[in-house]
Each structure stands twice: as structure tokens, then as C-alpha cells.
Write an enzyme that holds these catalytic residues in place. Structure first.
Site, short mmCIF file in Angstrom:
data_model
loop_
_atom_site.label_atom_id
_atom_site.label_comp_id
_atom_site.label_asym_id
_atom_site.label_seq_id
_atom_site.Cartn_x
_atom_site.Cartn_y
_atom_site.Cartn_z
N LYS A 169 0.83 -1.08 -0.04
CA LYS A 169 -0.02 0.18 0.02
C LYS A 169 0.65 1.25 0.01
CE LYS A 169 -1.00 0.08 4.77
NZ LYS A 169 -1.73 -0.09 6.04
N HIS B 126 20.78 -0.91 2.32
CA HIS B 126 20.95 0.38 2.01
C HIS B 126 22.17 1.09 2.21
CE1 HIS B 126 16.63 -0.52 1.45
NE2 HIS B 126 16.26 0.18 2.59
C1 BG6 Z 1 12.95 0.19 4.68
C2 BG6 Z 1 13.26 -0.27 5.95
O1 BG6 Z 1 13.79 -0.76 3.71
O2 BG6 Z 1 13.94 1.64 4.40
C3 BG6 Z 1 12.54 0.58 6.89
O3 BG6 Z 1 12.56 -1.57 5.98
C4 BG6 Z 1 13.05 2.29 6.52
O4 BG6 Z 1 12.47 0.31 8.11
C5 BG6 Z 1 13.09 2.33 5.13
O5 BG6 Z 1 12.23 3.00 7.01
C6 BG6 Z 1 13.61 3.68 4.62
O6 BG6 Z 1 13.48 4.09 3.42
P1 BG6 Z 1 13.07 5.55 2.82
O7 BG6 Z 1 13.22 5.32 1.34
O8 BG6 Z 1 11.85 5.62 3.37
O9 BG6 Z 1 13.93 6.26 3.49
#
Ligand code: BG6
Length: 460
Positions: free
Chosen positions: A17, A240
Site C-alpha cells: 500500500k 541500503h
Molecule cells: C526500508 C526499511 O527498507 O527502508 C524501513 O525496512 C525504513 O525500516 C526504510 O524506514 C527507509 O527508506 P526510505 O526510502 O523511506 O528512506
């Protein structure tokens, strides 16, 4: 372009979603997805309209024509991904819809589930024919998308990968990391290798330290059942943050395209070592829904890593991430060494630095020293800034578009995943102290001593 059926497993979940359905909406709006079907499947008994409605608030302004197009092409089936018969039913139903809508049978199977189910899901997908092993010579294509984190440590990731590779070709497999599709992150290699002045300075002679932050104001947002098993190290650092580090520190790839960049990132990750770190957990975390009351899961981690090669010998890479902190701050900060001062008084107050900020604002900026206007020889730091005011693309939109166009550069190769788990496993086996911190703070109080000890300059 080809038509395509998107089978979304986990269609009633958070990711569907918040990210996946809004991204599909945007691809329809931009005319990228013209002829498509969305077949959502998950445990909840909801209708396809309800599946879409849950995503509405994350789309923003809705254009009725686009919405109707999405509605007309969307279906939902109640489905238990541990039940073989449900895959057969989903395959039959998908095939039926495809026939009715004159689709050619191209499919993206998006597995928005936790990685402990990847192997089982993959086996059922293959056995039911919902996803078939097809090489590039075939008329139609099937692509499988697996969300991060891929496994929860090195052995589990290896087991999942062996399992998936038994049923599908590597070019069908997309192990994704949405950070690689963020505009500022995909710009890193370009920035480094298309500007003549960066590469000569990009080493331990001129760079003092590199800092990478992924700090968030939000908590775990109802995702306790998932988060408590993974924690900050596996949730965002293994993927990430280490991917950002790899892009910053890798050697020059043969080209800036797909596999060359993946090779350069993997080679770099193989050279990363853990030096030191501290962990934290915000007060109140143990009372969150679906979190164990005596949980020792970290919601904050700060680590110092080193890169064992000639270029980076002696340069600390500081990585910091946390939930429920005072502010959202995602970015990379590269601090250069200080210059010898040739002026008799008022030397440059700060070293040069390059900031690549991903959130909340998206920009990159170079800090240089300049003469203070109106003074004779006073120096002040000024920013040369390029601000991405108009980035309209969502990371998941770029990601899905790339998968649709068979561009695997948005996906992570398995060797990268193996090396990054090795780093995370080393951090975990170091048994780091876990400190409590107050929500909306800058992390545990002990962080100050830690960063001072490692001479990490404050960026907040
Ligand atoms: C996700 C994590 O991969 O990345 C989350 O599972 C985190 O916990 C998120 O909040 C952060 O990504 P963005 O794009 O919202 O900064």
C-alpha cells in the site's frame, strides 16, 4: 513495449500500500504501463477495490482516469502462501484473466514477504507454473522480485539463494534494494566518474573520513513482528547503507552500466572490515505491538568500518542509523583533510566537504572556503549547492520501471549480498553494548563519547 501481468504476493501488506501500488499508479499515469493486469494475493479477505483503497492516501492527488484504469485491471485473491493448492488456484485464475484480457503471458511476480518464506514460495511458484524458468530466447518473460533483507545472516541468505537458483535463471531474479533507485544514490557513480576533479582527490591522501546516515523520526510503524527479528543492522545497514558505502568507495568500474557497477561494488564490499560500534534501543520499544517485552533488538546502530585497500587505508567510514530520532536525515558526508594555512590569521574554519543528501531534502553540495565579503582576508565556508527541487520520481517507480524493462542494475547481485552479510555478521558477533535512548533524541548518550573517540565530526 510489452504487456505485463504483475502478480503481487503480500498485496494487503504495508509495502504494497505504501510503495508498490503508488508506484504502479505513477507508471500508468506516465504512460509506461499501458497494457497490464495487477493480481494481488494475500491472506486477508478483501476485495480488489479495498486493496487499492488502502494505497490511496499514499498516492496523493488522484487522477480519476488513471485510477479507473488501475481499478479495471486489478484483481485480488485470498491466498495462503504456505498452501500448495492456493498457488494452483492463483495460476489458473491468473491464466484466465490473461486470456480474457488478451495478455501475452509476461509476468512480474513480486514477493513482498519476509525472506524466511522466499524458498518455500519460490518452490510453489515453480511447481504451479505461476512463474516458469524461461531464458531470454523465449517469446515471453517471467521475472521474480525479492524484497530485502535477503536472509537474516550469511548462511540463511546462501540457503535461500541456492533454492531460488534451482528453479530460475539469474536474469529472471531481482533481489532489490530500493535505495539503488533513489535519484541521489544512482547519481553517486556519475558524480564521481564524470567530474575530473573528484577522482584525483578520492583517496586517503585527501579524504579524512566518510559518514553515512540513515536516521528516521518514525518508529517501527506497526511492523513489530518483522522488525523485532531483524533490527537496524539487518533492516537497513546490511543493504541500503552498505550499498551506499560501496558506491562511494568502489574502484572505477569498466563502464557505468549494470554488471560492471555490480562487480565494482562487490569487490569493494569484500574489503570492508568492522572496527567498532555501539547499539541502541529507544525507550518504549519493548511495549510496541508484536515486540518481545524483553527484546534486545537494536533500533539504533553506529559503527566504524574500514576498507582494506591502498586507496582507503586509515580512512574511517562511520555509519549511523536509528528509529524514533529527533529528525529524519539520510545522507553521505565526505570530509576532506584540512589545508595548511598560508594566511597569517583567520585560517579556514572548516575543511572542505561534499554532502550528498537524500532526505529530507535532496541535494548535493560542496563546501569551499571563500573570502568573507567586505573583509580583507577573513575566510568563511560557503556552499556550492545543486538542489533537486523537482524530483518527481519515487524510488519504487524507478525500480518497477527498470524491472519491467529488464534492467538488472537496480537489483543486487548475490555476491554483494554475501559480502554485506559477512560484515553484519562480524558486527553482530562482536557483542556490542546496547544502550537505551529517548525517543526524539539523537540516539544513546554514549554516542558522544564514541564519536569523540573515533574523531567523527558532528553533522547534525
Ligand atoms: C526500508 C526499511 O527498507 O527502508 C524501513 O525496512 C525504513 O525500516 C526504510 O524506514 C527507509 O527508506 P526510505 O526510502 O523511506 O528512506
Amino acid at each position: 513495449m510489452n504487456d505485463c501481468t504483475i502478480v503481487l504476493l503480500g498485496a494487503s501488506g504495508d509495502l504494497a500500500k505504501r510503495k508498490i501500488i503508488p508506484a504502479l499508479y505513477r507508471l500508468i499515469e506516465r504512460g509506461i504501463l499501458k497494457k497490464f493486469l495487477l493480481i494481488g494475493a494475500a491472506l486477508d479477505s478483501i476485495s480488489s477495490d479495498q486493496m487499492l483503497q488502502q494505497a490511496e492516501e499514499f498516492i496523493g492527488d488522484i487522477n480519476n482516469v488513471v485510477w479507473e484504469k488501475l481499478q479495471k485491471s486489478s484483481f485480488y485473491l485470498t491466498f495462503n502462501f504456505t498452501n500448495a493448492a492456493d498457488y494452483t488456484a492463483l495460476q489458473q485464475q491468473t491464466h484466465e484473466y490473461e486470456k480474457q484480457h488478451g495478455m501475452s503471458g509476461n509476468r512480474i511476480i513480486y514477493v513482498a514477504a519476509a525472506s524466511q518464506f522466499f524458498c518455500e514460495i519460490t518452490r510453489y511458484l515453480a511447481a504451479s507454473g505461476l512463474a516458469q524458468r524461461l531464458d531470454t530466447k523465449e517469446k515471453i518473460w517471467h521475472r521474480l522480485v525479492y524484497e530485502k533483507p535477503f536472509g537474516h545472516d550469511l548462511p540463511s541468505a546462501q540457503e535461500i539463494n541456492r533454492c531460488i537458483e534451482k528453479s530460475f535463471f539469474e536474469q529472471q531474479i531481482y533481489r532489490i534494494d530500493h535505495f539503488l533507485s533513489k535519484e541521489l544514490v544512482s547519481n553517486i557513480a556519475l558524480l564521481r566518474f564524470t567530474n575530473i576533479f573528484f577522482e584525483p582527490l578520492w583517496n586517503n591522501r585527501y579524504i579524512d573520513n566518510v559518514q553515512i546516515f540513515l536516521n528516521e523520526k518514525i518508529g517501527i510503524e506497526g511492523r513489530g513482528a518483522y522488525y523485532d527479528q531483524y533490527g537496524a543492522l539487518a533492516d537497513v545497514m546490511q543493504n541500503h547503507m552498505l550499498e551506499m558505502l560501496a558506491l562511494i568507495a568502489m574502484e572505477s568500474p569498466a563502464t557505468l552500466l549494470g554488471d560492471d557497477v555490480r562487480t565494482a561494488r562487490a569487490e569493494l564490499l569484500a574489503q570492508v572490515n568492522f572496527a567498532d560500534g555501539i547499539l541502541g534501543q529507544y525507550e518504549g520499544y519493548q511495549a510496541e505491538h508484536a515486540v518481545s517485552p524483553d527484546s534486545k533488538t537494536e533500533t539504533f546502530a553506529a559503527v566504524v568500518l574500514t576498507v582494506n585497500n591502498k586507496r582507503w587505508q586509515g580512512v574511517p567510514f562511520y555509519l549511523e542509523t536509528g528509529k524514533k530520532l529527533a529528525e529524519k536525515q539520510t545522507g553521505i558526508y565526505i570530509t576532506f583533510k584540512e589545508v595548511d594555512c598560508l594566511l597569517t590569521k583567520q585560517c579556514p574554519s572548516q575543511p572542505n566537504s561534499l554532502t550528498i543528501q537524500i532526505a529530507p531534502k535532496q541535494f548535493f553540495s560542496l563546501q569551499v572556503n571563500a573570502k568573507k565579503v567586505g573583509s580583507f582576508a577573513a575566510v568563511e565556508p560557503v556552499q556550492m549547492e545543486f538542489c533537486h527541487n523537482n524530483i518527481a520520481l519515487l524510488a519504487y517507480e524507478t525500480l518497477l520501471e527498470a524491472i519491467y524493462k529488464a534492467d538488472q542494475s537496480v537489483a543486487v547481485r548475490f555476491d554483494e549480498i554475501e559480502y554485506s552479510w559477512k560484515i553484519i555478521d562480524a558486527i553482530k558477533s562482536a557483542d556490542l553494548p546496547l544502550y537505551r535512548y529517548k525517543p526524539e533524541s539523537h540516539g544513546p548518550q554514549e554516542l558522544k563519547t564514541f564519536t569523540r573517540m573515533h574523531k567523527i565530526r558532528e553533522q547534525k
